[in-house]
Design a protein around this motif. Sequence first.
Motif, PDB file in Angstrom:
ATOM      1  N   UNK A  33     -20.477   1.449 -16.891  1.00 42.16           N
ATOM      2  CA  UNK A  33     -21.920   1.083 -16.651  1.00 42.16           C
ATOM      3  C   UNK A  33     -22.407   2.018 -17.737  1.00 42.16           C
ATOM      4  N   UNK A  34     -23.468   1.373 -18.594  1.00 47.90           N
ATOM      5  CA  UNK A  34     -24.272   2.234 -19.527  1.00 47.90           C
ATOM      6  C   UNK A  34     -25.687   2.225 -19.045  1.00 47.90           C
ATOM      7  N   UNK A  35     -26.620   3.280 -18.823  1.00 51.36           N
ATOM      8  CA  UNK A  35     -27.741   3.516 -18.250  1.00 51.36           C
ATOM      9  C   UNK A  35     -28.673   3.951 -19.346  1.00 51.36           C
ATOM     10  N   UNK A  59     -17.857   3.279 -13.272  1.00 52.13           N
ATOM     11  CA  UNK A  59     -17.902   4.708 -14.161  1.00 52.13           C
ATOM     12  C   UNK A  59     -19.163   4.680 -14.923  1.00 52.13           C
ATOM     13  N   UNK A  60     -19.922   5.614 -15.168  1.00 51.62           N
ATOM     14  CA  UNK A  60     -20.935   5.858 -16.190  1.00 51.62           C
ATOM     15  C   UNK A  60     -20.618   6.298 -17.408  1.00 51.62           C
ATOM     16  N   UNK A  61     -20.709   5.375 -18.438  1.00 58.03           N
ATOM     17  CA  UNK A  61     -20.221   5.512 -19.573  1.00 58.03           C
ATOM     18  C   UNK A  61     -21.296   6.205 -20.736  1.00 58.03           C
ATOM     19  N   UNK A  62     -22.444   6.267 -20.205  1.00 52.34           N
ATOM     20  CA  UNK A  62     -23.488   7.173 -21.127  1.00 52.34           C
ATOM     21  C   UNK A  62     -23.831   8.642 -20.804  1.00 52.34           C
ATOM     22  N   UNK A  63     -24.266   9.174 -21.814  1.00 51.98           N
ATOM     23  CA  UNK A  63     -24.716  10.507 -21.458  1.00 51.98           C
ATOM     24  C   UNK A  63     -26.460  10.639 -21.143  1.00 51.98           C
ATOM     25  N   UNK A  87     -24.288  10.272 -11.979  1.00 51.91           N
ATOM     26  CA  UNK A  87     -25.344  10.917 -12.790  1.00 51.91           C
ATOM     27  C   UNK A  87     -24.913  11.664 -14.181  1.00 51.91           C
ATOM     28  N   UNK A  88     -23.551  11.768 -14.495  1.00 51.50           N
ATOM     29  CA  UNK A  88     -22.967  12.307 -15.441  1.00 51.50           C
ATOM     30  C   UNK A  88     -22.140  11.457 -16.426  1.00 51.50           C
ATOM     31  N   UNK A  89     -22.219  11.448 -17.577  1.00 57.62           N
ATOM     32  CA  UNK A  89     -21.253  10.883 -18.421  1.00 57.62           C
ATOM     33  C   UNK A  89     -19.773  10.948 -17.950  1.00 57.62           C
ATOM     34  N   UNK A  90     -18.940   9.832 -17.881  1.00 55.24           N
ATOM     35  CA  UNK A  90     -17.510   9.732 -17.436  1.00 55.24           C
ATOM     36  C   UNK A  90     -17.220  10.014 -16.079  1.00 55.24           C
TER      37      UNK A  90
END
Length: 140
Positions: A33-35, A59-63, A87-90
């Motif tokens: 997921x890219x936010x 997973x959150x893929x961006x920073x 809330x954090x990348x990776x």
Amino acid sequence: MPIRAKQVLLTSYRTISSNYTIVATDLNAFLDVFCNSGIVAIGLPSAASVGKDFAITIAKGDNSANACTITRSGSDLINGATSRSLTSQYQKVVLISDGVSAWKEDFYNPAASSSSGGVLAISDTVPVGTEPFWWDSNPG
């Protein structure tokens, strides 16, 4: 008899950048997921509708500072809560349906047990040797 937790075998990969509701065909999928453009909501299906042991990895893929928010269906709970945020990348979470009204978080936490080298906590365990795939932080 020693027991180990079941491992989730991933079967597909999807990139998500806007609100999305998980469907039955997402069984064992990895959602990256890219936010970057804002908060992204990932809706879980009803635990009862997908059945016991339906698993999904998110997973959150961006920073970016934007969160990936995982939301429940109806009155289902996610590890006892109404939602879960990444809330954090990776940062990632594996959620497994109990088939009734809850999603359990499956996580590997190496710091949780110094004597065993780590634990895998999920809702079900099975006897060693009865499943073809294992996550084992302490082989041997």
